[in-house]
Scaffold this active site. Structure first.
Site, PDB file in Angstrom:
ATOM      1  CG  ASP A 107      10.403  -3.749   7.844  1.00 18.48           C
ATOM      2  OD1 ASP A 107       9.364  -3.341   8.393  1.00 18.48           O
ATOM      3  OD2 ASP A 107      11.470  -3.955   8.463  1.00 18.48           O
ATOM      4  CG  HIS A 108       3.809  -0.930   5.867  1.00 15.72           C
ATOM      5  ND1 HIS A 108       4.090   0.372   5.539  1.00 15.72           N
ATOM      6  CD2 HIS A 108       2.564  -1.164   5.367  1.00 15.72           C
ATOM      7  CE1 HIS A 108       3.075   0.907   4.893  1.00 15.72           C
ATOM      8  NE2 HIS A 108       2.130  -0.015   4.767  1.00 15.72           N
ATOM      9  NE  ARG A 109      10.351  -2.922  11.321  1.00 14.76           N
ATOM     10  CZ  ARG A 109      11.407  -3.517  11.886  1.00 14.76           C
ATOM     11  NH1 ARG A 109      11.559  -3.453  13.197  1.00 14.76           N
ATOM     12  NH2 ARG A 109      12.289  -4.165  11.149  1.00 14.76           N
ATOM     13  N   PRO A 112       6.673  -5.815  10.046  1.00 14.40           N
ATOM     14  CG  PRO A 112       5.764  -3.678  10.209  1.00 14.40           C
ATOM     15  CD  PRO A 112       6.937  -4.488  10.623  1.00 14.40           C
TER      16      PRO A 112
END
Length: 567
Positions: free
Chosen positions: A538-540, A362
């Site tokens: 990468d928002h993870r 994401p």
């Protein structure tokens, strides 16, 4: 002796390569390790060297043809050397010759018994010919009930490789003979379907299923015109091959080129014959199939024109051709309004990697702007010194060193998500990738251990790698192992963007153009050199706050580059 040369694995994980250019011709003398072809992989163009000293005998792949790794692309005449292919063939021929001799003896014995029983003075044992070919003698009722399996040596070898018991396979070939298709069907658990298909083939394809398949192809088989086999047998083979969903088709390189030009799937073309148990398609069959497809498309176009009288005929034809997905047909209708290029090689790999990254991670992009006034001044001051040492000094080495300094303070941005182990891996080494715009597409050379190198060394290595990428001479290893990537779209123009992360990294920095922009300073608007920054994360793994803190630290080093001396 003849030495076959197969396309080698020219890079880690490469499954195929496109023949860009042949550097030799048949009859040319070559030395070992002499480049004979240029092959494009999913990353770069590489030279393929000759494996021996000898003379080029035959070139088996056309320029522009995509060849899987392991396929023979060229043969050489080598004095006093036995080719590996001949040695393998001789080794395989020994057990097969024994089988062939045994089968031949039994066939001749049956023929002699039949002749004696019928009193036929002119009856003679049937000629068996080449052991690899099938005998023309049909098994009688006694033979069929004896439990013997009729199959050529090549099919027996395939059965051994697939672990299939030939005695349990019902043959679909002439006289109940087992074919390669029967063995493959049995290996995949579809023996019953293969037997049903074989019944249709041996009865001359007169049932409804065979008729439907023949009509669906809209192209007749060429078995009768080729004269290679009796009509009943040839049509049976063709129908069986067409009815099956082929995943492998034999064809000459010229035929494959015609198929690409016509936009035809070779596996959908009715086979003209069988070679070594595999479907073989001729060039004429491809052209006939393409013609049938065009006629069907033209019929669709005419139907659309009748249904939609308000749309001009030319526009209806354009839409119908585009909807078919046939490249050749669409080009013929559109003329010069469209240009089609193959989606393969580096461009296809870029697309696959971008899709993987975008749909896996994401993405969130954080934007900011750094005051680059001091950076511009220091670079202008050091530029002449670098040129005296033969190094072109750009802003990129400064940004790379500043990024490494910021990554050390915010290690979460220099990380990777190990999804299988469910762990976040923070890297303690700093390999920075630099996205380079090339004629083949975006390529990312990687400068290793940037933290351990001086500014001019980083500049020199970056310039060299980017140049190699643009010349398509870069090695695969030089584009692997990155931990963080920088892309500079500002060199072309623009301020901000949303860069796609170079998966499996967790962040990428996009640089806008350094330019004078209005800045508020002490209540006044002044012109300052500024550098737009776009950090995709990468928002993870990386939170928005982490991205903001990293960017703030990066700005400190860019706005006062002398701080890099403390690193």
């Amino acid at each position: 002796m003849v030495r076959e040369f197969k396309l080698p694995d020219v890079g880690e994980g490469v499954a195929e390569g496109e023949i860009v250019r042949w550097l030799v011709e048949p009859g040319d003398a070559v030395e070992e390790d002499q480049p004979v072809a240029e092959v494009e992989t999913d990353k770069a163009v590489v030279d393929v060297p000759a494996p021996v000293d000898g003379t080029v005998r035959e070139i088996l792949a056309e320029e522009g043809e995509v060849v899987p790794v392991g396929e023979v692309i060229i043969t050489f005449d080598v004095a006093g050397e036995e080719s590996a292919a001949e040695a393998d063939a001789q080794a395989e021929a020994e057990p097969e010759a024994e089988e062939a001799d045994t089968e031949k003896a039994e066939v001749e014995a049956r023929a002699a018994d039949d002749a004696q029983a019928t009193g036929g003075a002119d009856a003679e044992p049937a000629e068996t010919g080449d052991p690899e070919t099938e005998t023309a003698v049909e098994p009688d009722a006694e033979t069929a009930s004896s439990g013997r399996v009729f199959a050529p040596p090549s099919v027996r070898r395939l059965a051994r490789e697939e672990g299939v018991d030939l005695g349990s396979v019902e043959g679909s070939g002439p006289g109940g003979r087992v074919t390669a298709g029967d063995v493959r069907a049995a290996a995949s658990g579809g023996a019953e379907q293969a037997a049903a298909g074989g019944d249709a083939a041996t009865t001359g394809s007169t049932d409804a299923e065979a008729t439907t398949d023949a009509e669906a192809t809209d192209a007749p088989t060429d078995a009768a015109s080729q004269g290679s086999a009796p009509t009943g047998e040839a049509s049976g083979q063709a129908t069986r091959t067409d009815a099956a969903d082929r995943d492998r088709t034999l064809a000459a390189p010229a035929t494959r080129r015609v198929a690409r030009e016509k936009g035809v799937d070779l596996n959908a073309v009715p086979a003209t014959e069988q070679r070594d148990g595999e479907a073989f398609v001729s060039e004429d069959a491809v052209r006939e199939y393409a013609q049938a497809q065009r006629e069907a498309q033209e019929a669709d176009v005419q139907a659309l024109q009748v249904q939609d009288a308000d749309v001009p005929a030319a526009e209806s034809a354009d839409d119908a051709a585009a909807s078919t997905g046939d490249a050749a047909e669409a080009t013929a209708v559109e003329g010069e309004r469209e240009r089609r290029r193959p989606y393969r090689g580096v461009r296809r790999t870029i697309g696959e990697r971008m899709s993987q990254s975008k749909f896996t991670a994401p993405h969130v992009t954080h934007h900011d702007t750094a005051d680059a006034t001091r950076l511009v001044e220091i670079r202008e001051r050091l530029k002449p010194e670098a040129e005296e040492r033969g190094i072109r000094l750009t802003y990129m080495p400064f940004v790379m060193k500043a990024c490494v300094a910021a990554l050390k303070e915010h290690p979460i941005v220099n990380a990777q998500l190990d999804e299988e182990a469910e762990e976040i891996v923070e890297k303690r080494y700093y390999n920075v990738g630099v996205a380079a715009d090339t004629e083949a597409g975006l390529m990312v050379p990687v400068v290793d251990d940037v933290d351990e190198k001086g500014l001019l060394q980083v500049a020199s290595e970056t310039n060299e790698l980017v140049q190699k990428a643009r010349e398509r001479s870069i090695e695969r290893a030089e584009m692997q192992g990155g931990t963080f990537t920088i892309t500079n779209f500002g060199g072309i123009g623009g301020d901000f963007a949303t860069p796609i992360i170079n998966h499996p990294e967790v962040a990428i920095l996009g640089l806008g153009a350094i330019d004078e922009r209005p800045v508020a300073e002490d209540g006044e608007v002044v012109a300052r050199e500024t550098l737009p920054l776009s950090l995709s994360i990468d928002h993870r793994v990386v939170d928005g706050a982490d991205a903001a803190r990293f960017t703030n630290t990066l700005k400190e080093y860019l706005e006062e580059p002398s701080l890099l001396l403390l690193e």
